[in-house]
Design a protein around this motif. Sequence first.
Motif, PDB file in Angstrom:
ATOM      1  N   GLY A 126       7.413  -4.596  -4.058  1.00  0.00           N
ATOM      2  CA  GLY A 126       8.301  -5.065  -5.115  1.00  0.00           C
ATOM      3  C   GLY A 126       7.549  -5.790  -6.211  1.00  0.00           C
ATOM      4  N   LEU A 127       6.573  -6.593  -5.827  1.00  0.00           N
ATOM      5  CA  LEU A 127       5.738  -7.279  -6.814  1.00  0.00           C
ATOM      6  C   LEU A 127       4.956  -6.279  -7.656  1.00  0.00           C
ATOM      7  CD1 LEU A 127       4.547 -10.190  -4.529  1.00  0.00           C
ATOM      8  CD2 LEU A 127       5.631 -10.520  -6.756  1.00  0.00           C
ATOM      9  N   MET A 128       4.384  -5.261  -7.006  1.00  0.00           N
ATOM     10  CA  MET A 128       3.632  -4.257  -7.746  1.00  0.00           C
ATOM     11  C   MET A 128       4.524  -3.492  -8.718  1.00  0.00           C
ATOM     12  SD  MET A 128       0.456  -4.492  -7.137  1.00  0.00           S
ATOM     13  CE  MET A 128      -0.013  -2.975  -7.987  1.00  0.00           C
ATOM     14  N   GLU A 129       5.705  -3.120  -8.282  1.00  0.00           N
ATOM     15  CA  GLU A 129       6.628  -2.388  -9.146  1.00  0.00           C
ATOM     16  C   GLU A 129       7.027  -3.223 -10.359  1.00  0.00           C
ATOM     17  OE1 GLU A 129       9.908  -1.184  -6.732  1.00  0.00           O
ATOM     18  OE2 GLU A 129       8.632  -0.051  -5.342  1.00  0.00           O
ATOM     19  N   LYS A 130       7.159  -4.534 -10.150  1.00  0.00           N
ATOM     20  CA  LYS A 130       7.543  -5.404 -11.257  1.00  0.00           C
ATOM     21  C   LYS A 130       6.411  -5.594 -12.253  1.00  0.00           C
ATOM     22  CE  LYS A 130       9.137 -10.090 -12.318  1.00  0.00           C
ATOM     23  NZ  LYS A 130       9.646 -11.378 -11.775  1.00  0.00           N
ATOM     24  N   TYR A 131       5.213  -5.880 -11.747  1.00  0.00           N
ATOM     25  CA  TYR A 131       4.117  -6.256 -12.634  1.00  0.00           C
ATOM     26  C   TYR A 131       3.275  -5.068 -13.090  1.00  0.00           C
ATOM     27  CZ  TYR A 131       5.239 -11.085 -11.653  1.00  0.00           C
ATOM     28  OH  TYR A 131       5.899 -12.296 -11.569  1.00  0.00           O
ATOM     29  N   GLN A 132       3.358  -3.953 -12.394  1.00  0.00           N
ATOM     30  CA  GLN A 132       2.607  -2.768 -12.792  1.00  0.00           C
ATOM     31  C   GLN A 132       3.549  -1.559 -12.783  1.00  0.00           C
ATOM     32  OE1 GLN A 132      -1.391  -2.576 -11.160  1.00  0.00           O
ATOM     33  NE2 GLN A 132      -1.340  -0.344 -11.183  1.00  0.00           N
ATOM     34  N   PRO A 133       4.555  -1.575 -13.659  1.00  0.00           N
ATOM     35  CA  PRO A 133       5.572  -0.519 -13.638  1.00  0.00           C
ATOM     36  C   PRO A 133       5.027   0.863 -14.000  1.00  0.00           C
ATOM     37  CG  PRO A 133       5.830  -1.898 -15.587  1.00  0.00           C
ATOM     38  CD  PRO A 133       4.820  -2.583 -14.699  1.00  0.00           C
ATOM     39  N   GLU A 134       3.846   0.870 -14.631  1.00  0.00           N
ATOM     40  CA  GLU A 134       3.255   2.163 -14.988  1.00  0.00           C
ATOM     41  C   GLU A 134       2.654   2.894 -13.792  1.00  0.00           C
ATOM     42  OE1 GLU A 134      -0.076  -0.879 -15.708  1.00  0.00           O
ATOM     43  OE2 GLU A 134       2.117  -0.783 -15.732  1.00  0.00           O
ATOM     44  N   GLY A 135       2.612   2.230 -12.639  1.00  0.00           N
ATOM     45  CA  GLY A 135       2.100   2.877 -11.430  1.00  0.00           C
ATOM     46  C   GLY A 135       0.586   2.832 -11.347  1.00  0.00           C
ATOM     47  N   HIS A 136      -0.022   3.978 -10.963  1.00  0.00           N
ATOM     48  CA  HIS A 136      -1.475   4.089 -10.811  1.00  0.00           C
ATOM     49  C   HIS A 136      -1.991   3.231  -9.656  1.00  0.00           C
ATOM     50  CE1 HIS A 136      -1.440   6.313 -14.554  1.00  0.00           C
ATOM     51  NE2 HIS A 136      -0.947   5.264 -15.208  1.00  0.00           N
ATOM     52  N   TYR A 137      -1.226   3.195  -8.559  1.00  0.00           N
ATOM     53  CA  TYR A 137      -1.673   2.522  -7.346  1.00  0.00           C
ATOM     54  C   TYR A 137      -0.991   3.197  -6.166  1.00  0.00           C
ATOM     55  CZ  TYR A 137       2.880   0.182  -7.435  1.00  0.00           C
ATOM     56  OH  TYR A 137       4.231  -0.070  -7.454  1.00  0.00           O
ATOM     57  N   ASP A 138      -1.577   3.005  -4.989  1.00  0.00           N
ATOM     58  CA  ASP A 138      -0.981   3.543  -3.765  1.00  0.00           C
ATOM     59  C   ASP A 138      -0.087   2.471  -3.143  1.00  0.00           C
ATOM     60  OD1 ASP A 138      -2.352   5.964  -3.996  1.00  0.00           O
ATOM     61  OD2 ASP A 138      -4.108   5.166  -2.936  1.00  0.00           O
ATOM     62  N   PRO A 139       1.190   2.757  -2.926  1.00  0.00           N
ATOM     63  CA  PRO A 139       2.072   1.761  -2.315  1.00  0.00           C
ATOM     64  C   PRO A 139       1.555   1.335  -0.942  1.00  0.00           C
ATOM     65  CG  PRO A 139       3.338   3.590  -3.221  1.00  0.00           C
ATOM     66  CD  PRO A 139       1.895   3.998  -3.284  1.00  0.00           C
ATOM     67  N   LEU A 140       1.832   0.079  -0.591  1.00  0.00           N
ATOM     68  CA  LEU A 140       1.407  -0.434   0.708  1.00  0.00           C
ATOM     69  C   LEU A 140       2.324   0.088   1.800  1.00  0.00           C
ATOM     70  CD1 LEU A 140       0.537  -2.718  -1.523  1.00  0.00           C
ATOM     71  CD2 LEU A 140       0.034  -4.044   0.523  1.00  0.00           C
ATOM     72  N   THR A 141       1.792   0.139   3.006  1.00  0.00           N
ATOM     73  CA  THR A 141       2.566   0.518   4.189  1.00  0.00           C
ATOM     74  C   THR A 141       2.385  -0.571   5.243  1.00  0.00           C
ATOM     75  OG1 THR A 141       0.710   1.818   5.060  1.00  0.00           O
ATOM     76  CG2 THR A 141       2.345   2.991   3.724  1.00  0.00           C
ATOM     77  N   PRO A 142       3.339  -0.693   6.172  1.00  0.00           N
ATOM     78  CA  PRO A 142       3.296  -1.799   7.143  1.00  0.00           C
ATOM     79  C   PRO A 142       2.069  -1.823   8.030  1.00  0.00           C
ATOM     80  CG  PRO A 142       5.482  -0.826   7.077  1.00  0.00           C
ATOM     81  CD  PRO A 142       4.595   0.074   6.277  1.00  0.00           C
ATOM     82  N   ASP A 143       1.382  -0.694   8.188  1.00  0.00           N
ATOM     83  CA  ASP A 143       0.235  -0.653   9.093  1.00  0.00           C
ATOM     84  C   ASP A 143      -1.069  -1.078   8.420  1.00  0.00           C
ATOM     85  OD1 ASP A 143       0.410   1.646   7.476  1.00  0.00           O
ATOM     86  OD2 ASP A 143      -0.820   2.817   8.870  1.00  0.00           O
ATOM     87  N   MET A 144      -1.042  -1.380   7.137  1.00  0.00           N
ATOM     88  CA  MET A 144      -2.276  -1.721   6.425  1.00  0.00           C
ATOM     89  C   MET A 144      -2.761  -3.117   6.807  1.00  0.00           C
ATOM     90  SD  MET A 144      -1.737  -0.206   2.581  1.00  0.00           S
ATOM     91  CE  MET A 144      -1.834   1.545   2.251  1.00  0.00           C
TER      92      MET A 144
END
Length: 210
Positions: A122-140
């Motif tokens: 949610g933080l990434m979507e808010k602050y970097q709405p243009e994307g260009h990152y791999d979303p986190l997953t619970p196993d990371m």
Amino acid sequence: MQLVGILQIRSYDKIKEFLNEEHVGRISSIDKNGFPQIIPMNFVFLNDAIYMHSHVKGEKLENISRNSKVGFEADRELEFLPSYFEDPHNASLADTLYISVVIKGIGSFVSDREEKTLALNGLMEKYQPEGHYDPLTPDMRVLDAVSIIKVVPHTLHGKYKIGQHMNPEDRIKLAQKILKRNSPTALKTLKTMGFDVVDDKLEMVGQPIW
């Protein structure tokens, strides 16, 4: 004139909209000596709670561990209104148009990996709405390197001042003064107040409902 009720944001959707737009909030906690500590933080408002990421150690984490009662606020100065808008000789008439949200709530640390992932994405979507990152997953493993602070509101109050306490004629006069002063925030402020500027002239499009 009693302004408290007039200045209250009554729309929960408007409060959520404001929190989703603001990039800096401030969390207050009580330190070991009983003094308030206030820290500016990035944050996201999800599922009716504030989430912030932090290092795994630090004074604010220690404070919340001792006393889970916290405060949180976010604010936006829309426009400074110089005193000469009213009287060139009376500096006390200077004012500010603003929006603010203040929360009193309970702070905790998120341990559930699904919820932690939700907050970080949610933080990434808010602050970097243009994307260009791999979303986190619970196993990371990176989830173990950060703390997530969650604030569940006990009380949540919003206030705004955009001239809604003024009669229509005075609001238009104020908008004209803001347009003439032409600060860097003037056009955005006027839009928030319910005005458009077309060919350097004001057009009222209606007072926003808050």
